[in-house]
Design an enzyme around this catalytic site. Structure first.
Site, short mmCIF file in Angstrom:
data_model
loop_
_atom_site.label_atom_id
_atom_site.label_comp_id
_atom_site.label_asym_id
_atom_site.label_seq_id
_atom_site.Cartn_x
_atom_site.Cartn_y
_atom_site.Cartn_z
N GLY A 164 106.15 -11.21 -10.40
CA GLY A 164 106.84 -12.35 -11.00
C GLY A 164 106.85 -12.31 -12.52
O GLY A 164 107.00 -13.35 -13.16
N GLY A 165 106.69 -11.11 -13.08
CA GLY A 165 106.77 -11.00 -14.54
C GLY A 165 105.51 -11.43 -15.28
O GLY A 165 105.47 -11.41 -16.50
N LYS A 237 115.30 -14.36 -8.69
CA LYS A 237 116.65 -13.92 -8.39
C LYS A 237 117.53 -15.11 -8.05
O LYS A 237 117.08 -16.05 -7.38
CB LYS A 237 116.64 -12.94 -7.21
CG LYS A 237 115.95 -11.63 -7.56
CD LYS A 237 115.68 -10.78 -6.34
CE LYS A 237 114.84 -9.58 -6.73
NZ LYS A 237 114.17 -8.97 -5.57
N GLU A 275 112.00 -1.02 -5.41
CA GLU A 275 112.71 -1.53 -6.58
C GLU A 275 112.86 -0.46 -7.64
O GLU A 275 111.91 0.25 -7.95
CB GLU A 275 111.94 -2.70 -7.21
CG GLU A 275 111.82 -3.91 -6.34
CD GLU A 275 111.19 -5.08 -7.07
OE1 GLU A 275 110.97 -6.11 -6.41
OE2 GLU A 275 110.91 -4.99 -8.28
N ASN A 290 107.95 -3.46 -2.32
CA ASN A 290 107.55 -4.66 -1.58
C ASN A 290 107.46 -4.31 -0.10
O ASN A 290 108.38 -3.72 0.46
CB ASN A 290 108.56 -5.78 -1.80
CG ASN A 290 108.76 -6.06 -3.28
OD1 ASN A 290 107.81 -6.17 -4.03
ND2 ASN A 290 110.00 -6.11 -3.71
N ARG A 292 107.33 -6.27 2.57
CA ARG A 292 107.66 -7.42 3.43
C ARG A 292 109.18 -7.48 3.65
O ARG A 292 109.92 -6.74 3.01
CB ARG A 292 107.24 -8.70 2.70
CG ARG A 292 107.93 -8.78 1.34
CD ARG A 292 107.79 -10.11 0.63
NE ARG A 292 108.70 -10.20 -0.49
CZ ARG A 292 108.45 -9.78 -1.72
NH1 ARG A 292 107.28 -9.25 -2.01
NH2 ARG A 292 109.37 -9.90 -2.67
C1 MV4 Z 1 110.64 -3.16 -16.74
C2 MV4 Z 1 111.74 -3.46 -17.58
C3 MV4 Z 1 112.11 -2.52 -18.51
N1 MV4 Z 1 111.43 -1.37 -18.61
N2 MV4 Z 1 110.02 -1.98 -16.88
C4 MV4 Z 1 110.28 -7.43 -14.66
C5 MV4 Z 1 109.50 -7.85 -13.46
C6 MV4 Z 1 108.95 -6.63 -12.84
N3 MV4 Z 1 109.34 -6.59 -11.46
C7 MV4 Z 1 109.52 -5.48 -13.62
N4 MV4 Z 1 110.28 -6.01 -14.70
C8 MV4 Z 1 110.81 -5.22 -15.65
N5 MV4 Z 1 110.22 -4.00 -15.81
C9 MV4 Z 1 110.40 -1.11 -17.80
N6 MV4 Z 1 109.74 0.05 -17.92
C10 MV4 Z 1 112.38 -4.68 -17.42
C11 MV4 Z 1 111.91 -5.57 -16.46
C12 MV4 Z 1 112.63 -6.81 -16.37
C13 MV4 Z 1 113.40 -7.11 -15.25
C14 MV4 Z 1 113.44 -6.26 -14.17
C15 MV4 Z 1 114.21 -6.55 -13.08
C16 MV4 Z 1 114.95 -7.71 -13.07
C17 MV4 Z 1 114.91 -8.59 -14.12
C18 MV4 Z 1 114.13 -8.31 -15.23
C19 MV4 Z 1 114.10 -9.18 -16.29
C20 MV4 Z 1 113.34 -8.89 -17.36
C21 MV4 Z 1 112.59 -7.71 -17.41
#
Ligand code: MV4
Length: 448
Positions: A164-165, A237, A275, A290, A292
């Site tokens: 979840g960031g 999402k 992902e 994931n 699930r």
């Molecule tokens: C990243 C990225 C850019 N570069 N990793 C956000 C949550 C987590 N699941 C992974 N995320 C990200 N990883 C690298 N190396 C940017 C994100 C990201 C993001 C990823 C997917 C969907 C929306 C996002 C929104 C902000 C940042």
């Protein structure tokens, strides 16, 4: 095949699992909190057991209460849905110890994928492309700085237990690294009880693309293609679609073949989602897996005609993928899902209360997964997702016009929802052109 399954969830996904049980001729057992007495998952299950007060920790997350209900009802298996206990390896172990089949992968596979740095190493070992980054956990800000110099700025510091960031920081230069490293570490330690961090090169304006797979207990894993989930706000999402406008049939096949080889080597069983980030050059980089069923699984169901939840259940009962699928995976048309959340349109804060009017749209190519109904109440204790509106069209243009008309006919009164926001997204020229990435919503909300 199983005789009886306990559904360890609530809301639309509990109802979705109950639908699959009914079609397979399996009895279903609902569990519910005191706030969910009048919920549809309780009504449509063959049996229902109240497991505690409204608070999650005392009901749906209370492992002894869930296991007791399963033992009292004498079920063969537990379907965890998404969220809640679905990726809890300890819970999967308790199920096993209680001779109840956990509908999901083995506990050690849940644990491997739950530690994102370990998942990264495992994928790398089998040749799945990952974002350039640290080899394992970085022990200190000094070590992080060494890696960052090697990888090149900008970098992103991530919590290995993250989700979840949370526990994530983008670092643009050497000067700001130590402070951001410590922030991410304390945030992760507080949120997950584990402050371990790793480092990746930061991919600017990526698209979020994920692959759906199914694995059986006989070493077979198949890919069902991708979903694009770039339309998100604060790591939630909002809208997902399949296929991605940036995918090609060659890249889909190449990635799918690579994933089925890798995941059968890992011993993956169950539905799973891998992902990726996609950069402007269309390169895919694994970020996490994931273990699930996901909220957005209907998008894949609409374009492949595979029932993923029925597949999960059959696989957990020992069925072979070849018997579950009965033929090759074929992708037809285009599907879009809009998540309808009970939340305030500007503030994005939860909006609980009584639904006074509920008019879901229907018609050709429209599917709604929901447990909401008119005069029903949305309790304040849980996730704000109240419905998923999913459409399928022969192509993206038809799916967009079908979704626009369906959103126009979806009336929910008494609470605030994301329906008006979705109507605006569907009308946006950049969205309609397929011109977007994970930064879309921020730009969209700013230009209003
Ligand atoms: C990243 C990225 C850019 N570069 N990793 C956000 C949550 C987590 N699941 C992974 N995320 C990200 N990883 C690298 N190396 C940017 C994100 C990201 C993001 C990823 C997917 C969907 C929306 C996002 C929104 C902000 C940042």
């Amino acid at each position: 095949m199983f005789n009886k399954i306990l559904v360890a969830n609530r809301g639309e996904i509990a109802l979705r699992v109950i639908c699959a049980c009914k079609e397979l001729g399996i009895r279903s057992v609902a569990i519910y909190s005191e706030a969910d007495r009048n919920s549809l998952h309780v009504r449509f299950a063959d049996e229902a057991i109240c497991i505690g007060p409204p608070q999650l920790a005392q009901s749906y997350l209370n492992v002894p209460a869930v296991i007791s209900a399963a033992e009292i009802a004498n079920v063969d298996a537990i379907h965890p849905g998404y969220g809640l206990l679905s990726e809890n390896a300890n819970f999967a172990e308790v199920c096993e110890a209680s001779q109840i089949k956990f509908i999901g992968p083995p506990p050690e596979v849940i644990r491997l994928m739950g530690e994102k740095e370990k998942a990264r190493a495992a994928m790398k070992q089998y040749g799945v492309p990952i974002v350039p980054g640290s080899d394992g956990v970085v022990a200190s800000a000094e070590e992080a700085l060494e890696w960052a110099r090697q990888i090149g700025f900008p970098v992103i510091v991530k919590a290995t237990a993250g989700g979840g960031g949370r526990g994530m920081r983008i670092v643009r230069n050497e000067e700001e690294l130590p402070a951001l490293y410590r922030q991410a570490q304390s945030e992760a330690a507080g949120a997950f009880g584990n402050g371990d961090l790793y480092l990746e090169r930061y991919v600017e304006n990526p698209r979020h693309i994920e692959f759906q797979v199914l694995g059986d207990e006989h070493g077979n894993v198949v890919s069902l293609g991708e979903r694009e989930c770039s339309i998100q706000r604060r790591h939630q999402k909002l809208l997902e679609e399949s296929p991605s406008v940036r995918m090609t049939s060659e890249l889909r096949k190449e990635t799918g073949d690579m994933l089925s080889k890798t995941l059968s080597a890992v011993g993956y069983q169950n539905a799973g989602t891998i992902e990726f980030l996609m950069d402007q050059q269309r390169r895919l980089y694994f970020i996490e897996m994931n273990t699930r069923i996901q909220v957005e699984h209907p998008v894949t169901e609409m374009v492949t005609d595979v029932d993923l939840v029925k597949s999960q259940i059959m696989i957990a009962a020992g069925a072979k993928l070849s018997d579950v699928l009965q033929g090759p995976i074929v992708h037809r048309g285009h599907a879009i899902e809009c998540r309808i959340n009970a939340e305030h349109p500007e503030k994005f804060t939860p909006s609980a209360g009584k639904i006074t009017t509920f008019n879901p749209p229907g018609g050709t190519g429209v599917r709604i997964d929901t447990a909401a109904y008119a005069e029903g109440t949305i309790p304040p204790y849980y996730d704000s997702l109240i419905a998923k509106l999913v459409v399928r069209g022969k192509d993206r243009a038809e799916a967009i016009s079908r979704m626009s008309r369906a959103l126009g006919m979806f009336i929910v009164e008494g609470i605030y929802t994301t329906i008006p926001l979705h109507r605006r997204i569907l009308a946006d020229p950049e969205f309609r052109a397929g011109n977007f990435d994970t930064g879309f919503i921020e730009r969209f909300l700013a230009k209003k």
